[in-house]
Enzyme design. Structure first.
Site, PDB file in Angstrom:
ATOM      1  N   GLY A  50       1.111  -1.527  -0.248  1.00  0.00           N
ATOM      2  CA  GLY A  50      -0.346   0.283   0.305  1.00  0.00           C
ATOM      3  C   GLY A  50       1.517   1.014   0.414  1.00  0.00           C
ATOM      4  O   GLY A  50       2.137   1.797  -0.855  1.00  0.00           O
ATOM      5  N   GLU A  51       0.315   2.120   0.947  1.00  0.00           N
ATOM      6  CA  GLU A  51       1.621   3.571   1.074  1.00  0.00           C
ATOM      7  C   GLU A  51       2.243   3.548   2.191  1.00  0.00           C
ATOM      8  O   GLU A  51       0.799   3.686   3.523  1.00  0.00           O
ATOM      9  CB  GLU A  51       0.666   4.662   0.596  1.00  0.00           C
ATOM     10  CG  GLU A  51       1.951   5.473   0.202  1.00  0.00           C
ATOM     11  CD  GLU A  51       2.093   5.998   1.431  1.00  0.00           C
ATOM     12  OE1 GLU A  51       3.318   6.682   1.677  1.00  0.00           O
ATOM     13  OE2 GLU A  51       1.582   6.742   2.320  1.00  0.00           O
ATOM     14  N   SER A  52       2.399   3.168   3.068  1.00  0.00           N
ATOM     15  CA  SER A  52       2.785   3.027   3.852  1.00  0.00           C
ATOM     16  C   SER A  52       3.352   4.714   5.624  1.00  0.00           C
ATOM     17  O   SER A  52       2.810   3.880   5.983  1.00  0.00           O
ATOM     18  CB  SER A  52       5.130   2.077   4.216  1.00  0.00           C
ATOM     19  OG  SER A  52       5.204   3.755   3.933  1.00  0.00           O
ATOM     20  N   CYS A  82       6.426  -5.361   1.106  1.00  0.00           N
ATOM     21  CA  CYS A  82       6.238  -4.080  -0.161  1.00  0.00           C
ATOM     22  C   CYS A  82       6.343  -3.127   1.911  1.00  0.00           C
ATOM     23  O   CYS A  82       6.869  -2.579   2.433  1.00  0.00           O
ATOM     24  CB  CYS A  82       5.621  -3.970  -0.849  1.00  0.00           C
ATOM     25  SG  CYS A  82       6.385  -2.338  -1.973  1.00  0.00           S
ATOM     26  N   ARG A 109      12.739   3.364   0.899  1.00  0.00           N
ATOM     27  CA  ARG A 109      11.436   3.199   0.647  1.00  0.00           C
ATOM     28  C   ARG A 109      11.886   3.759  -0.909  1.00  0.00           C
ATOM     29  O   ARG A 109      12.817   4.737  -1.287  1.00  0.00           O
ATOM     30  CB  ARG A 109      10.899   4.232   1.201  1.00  0.00           C
ATOM     31  CG  ARG A 109      10.204   4.024   2.327  1.00  0.00           C
ATOM     32  CD  ARG A 109       9.212   5.099   2.990  1.00  0.00           C
ATOM     33  NE  ARG A 109       8.080   5.348   2.620  1.00  0.00           N
ATOM     34  CZ  ARG A 109       7.348   6.411   2.413  1.00  0.00           C
ATOM     35  NH1 ARG A 109       7.685   6.586   3.120  1.00  0.00           N
ATOM     36  NH2 ARG A 109       6.634   6.642   1.111  1.00  0.00           N
ATOM     37  N   ILE A 138       7.048  -3.395  -6.857  1.00  0.00           N
ATOM     38  CA  ILE A 138       6.382  -1.855  -7.455  1.00  0.00           C
ATOM     39  C   ILE A 138       6.508  -0.137  -6.770  1.00  0.00           C
ATOM     40  O   ILE A 138       6.062  -0.803  -4.554  1.00  0.00           O
ATOM     41  CB  ILE A 138       4.278  -2.074  -7.147  1.00  0.00           C
ATOM     42  CG1 ILE A 138       3.945  -3.521  -8.107  1.00  0.00           C
ATOM     43  CG2 ILE A 138       3.878  -1.187  -7.893  1.00  0.00           C
ATOM     44  CD1 ILE A 138       2.874  -3.612  -7.617  1.00  0.00           C
ATOM     45  N   ARG A 139       7.324  -0.077  -6.855  1.00  0.00           N
ATOM     46  CA  ARG A 139       7.511   1.254  -6.096  1.00  0.00           C
ATOM     47  C   ARG A 139       8.165   1.250  -5.064  1.00  0.00           C
ATOM     48  O   ARG A 139       7.757   1.371  -3.543  1.00  0.00           O
ATOM     49  CB  ARG A 139       6.407   1.775  -5.603  1.00  0.00           C
ATOM     50  CG  ARG A 139       6.238   2.880  -7.160  1.00  0.00           C
ATOM     51  CD  ARG A 139       5.455   4.364  -6.744  1.00  0.00           C
ATOM     52  NE  ARG A 139       5.876   5.488  -5.265  1.00  0.00           N
ATOM     53  CZ  ARG A 139       6.805   6.151  -5.935  1.00  0.00           C
ATOM     54  NH1 ARG A 139       7.177   6.496  -7.476  1.00  0.00           N
ATOM     55  NH2 ARG A 139       7.243   7.380  -4.627  1.00  0.00           N
ATOM     56  N   HIS A 174       6.131  -8.606  -4.422  1.00  0.00           N
ATOM     57  CA  HIS A 174       4.444  -8.708  -4.172  1.00  0.00           C
ATOM     58  C   HIS A 174       3.981 -10.043  -4.812  1.00  0.00           C
ATOM     59  O   HIS A 174       4.132 -10.192  -5.709  1.00  0.00           O
ATOM     60  CB  HIS A 174       3.287  -8.144  -4.833  1.00  0.00           C
ATOM     61  CG  HIS A 174       3.785  -6.371  -4.552  1.00  0.00           C
ATOM     62  ND1 HIS A 174       2.526  -6.092  -3.675  1.00  0.00           N
ATOM     63  CD2 HIS A 174       4.566  -4.880  -5.154  1.00  0.00           C
ATOM     64  CE1 HIS A 174       3.014  -4.745  -3.155  1.00  0.00           C
ATOM     65  NE2 HIS A 174       3.663  -4.869  -4.083  1.00  0.00           N
ATOM     66  N   GLU A 176       1.678 -11.988  -3.707  1.00  0.00           N
ATOM     67  CA  GLU A 176       0.021 -12.766  -3.798  1.00  0.00           C
ATOM     68  C   GLU A 176      -0.307 -11.838  -5.126  1.00  0.00           C
ATOM     69  O   GLU A 176      -1.370 -12.357  -5.995  1.00  0.00           O
ATOM     70  CB  GLU A 176      -0.395 -11.158  -3.578  1.00  0.00           C
ATOM     71  CG  GLU A 176      -0.960  -9.935  -3.349  1.00  0.00           C
ATOM     72  CD  GLU A 176       0.459  -9.271  -2.873  1.00  0.00           C
ATOM     73  OE1 GLU A 176       2.132  -9.707  -2.911  1.00  0.00           O
ATOM     74  OE2 GLU A 176       0.700  -7.963  -3.249  1.00  0.00           O
TER      75      GLU A 176
HETATM   76  N1  GLN Z   1       6.466   2.662  -1.995  1.00  0.00           N
HETATM   77  C1  GLN Z   1       5.922   2.431  -1.023  1.00  0.00           C
HETATM   78  C2  GLN Z   1       5.734   2.991   0.426  1.00  0.00           C
HETATM   79  O1  GLN Z   1       6.821   3.938   0.748  1.00  0.00           O
HETATM   80  C3  GLN Z   1       5.680   1.101  -0.778  1.00  0.00           C
HETATM   81  C4  GLN Z   1       4.938   0.086  -2.332  1.00  0.00           C
HETATM   82  C5  GLN Z   1       3.527  -0.856  -2.560  1.00  0.00           C
HETATM   83  O2  GLN Z   1       3.539  -1.446  -0.923  1.00  0.00           O
HETATM   84  N2  GLN Z   1       3.850  -1.023  -3.576  1.00  0.00           N
HETATM   85  O3  GLN Z   1       5.014   2.534   1.232  1.00  0.00           O
END
Ligand code: GLN
Length: 192
Positions: A50-52, A82, A109, A138-139, A174, A176
């Site tokens: 997600g986005e931490s 992630c 990150r 992914i990022r 990921h 999943e």
């Molecule tokens: N870039 C996101 C973060 O810093 C992590 C990306 C992800 O969970 N796919 O939270």
């Protein structure tokens, strides 16, 4: 009768459905974790991507931060993918965002650069067997330092991408999002 393993999936944000599908394929039960009492009904917990920064704020707002940290310290198996890897880590470079601080690791990150926001690659992960594992990033973050209690399960160049510290498991990728269930299977083995 032997009861089935039940895995909680933190459902504040992120790829909840995909984790659920893999776990069901492996015969585990799942439940969404949104409130502290949910933690009493599970054998292990997944912190999805997600986005931490946002997930950290939501953990605090839902009163889940300290209960999850306590469960992790007491030995509950927790698997972070992630964003989950970031939340498990003690140190987050150049950030004062919330983390559970359970793993003796430091993370960078969004570490693979702006151009390569996401990429996929087959990686050798010996604990999963001989066949390489198809990783999707992914990022993604990576672990840039780890204490002596941390087992490195996948390293690429100077980046640690999959690691375990006792009951805690963290992946920068990921699992999943692929058909290969070996990473989730490995997590379920930590519980059994
Ligand atoms: N870039 C996101 C973060 O810093 C992590 C990306 C992800 O969970 N796919 O939270």
């Amino acid at each position: 009768m032997v009861s089935r393993i039940r895995i909680g999936i933190l459902a504040l944000q992120g790829a909840v459905r995909e984790h659920r599908a893999v776990l069901h394929r492996l015969g585990a039960e799942t439940c969404d974790v949104l409130n502290p009492p949910d933690l009493d009904r599970i054998d292990g917990l997944i912190l999805p991507g997600g986005e931490s920064t946002t997930t950290g704020k939501l953990l605090l707002r839902y009163g889940l931060a300290e209960p999850i940290a306590r469960a992790g310290r007491r030995g509950m198996p927790i698997f972070g993918t992630c964003t989950g890897l970031i939340l498990l880590s003690k140190h987050i470079n150049r950030s004062n965002q919330y983390s559970l601080g359970l793993m003796d690791t430091g993370v960078e990150r969004n570490a693979f650069g702006r151009q390569a926001n996401s990429f996929e690659a087959d990686m050798p992960i010996p604990v999963l067997g001989d066949k390489p594992y198809h990783t999707v990033f992914i990022r993604a973050p990576y672990i840039d330092r780890a204490g002596p209690d941390v087992d490195v399960l996948l390293r690429y160049e100077d980046k640690i991408l999959f690691a375990r510290q006792g009951n805690l498991l963290a992946a920068a990728f990921h699992p999943e999002l692929t058909d290969d269930a070996r990473v989730h299977e490995y997590f379920l083995q930590l519980i059994k």
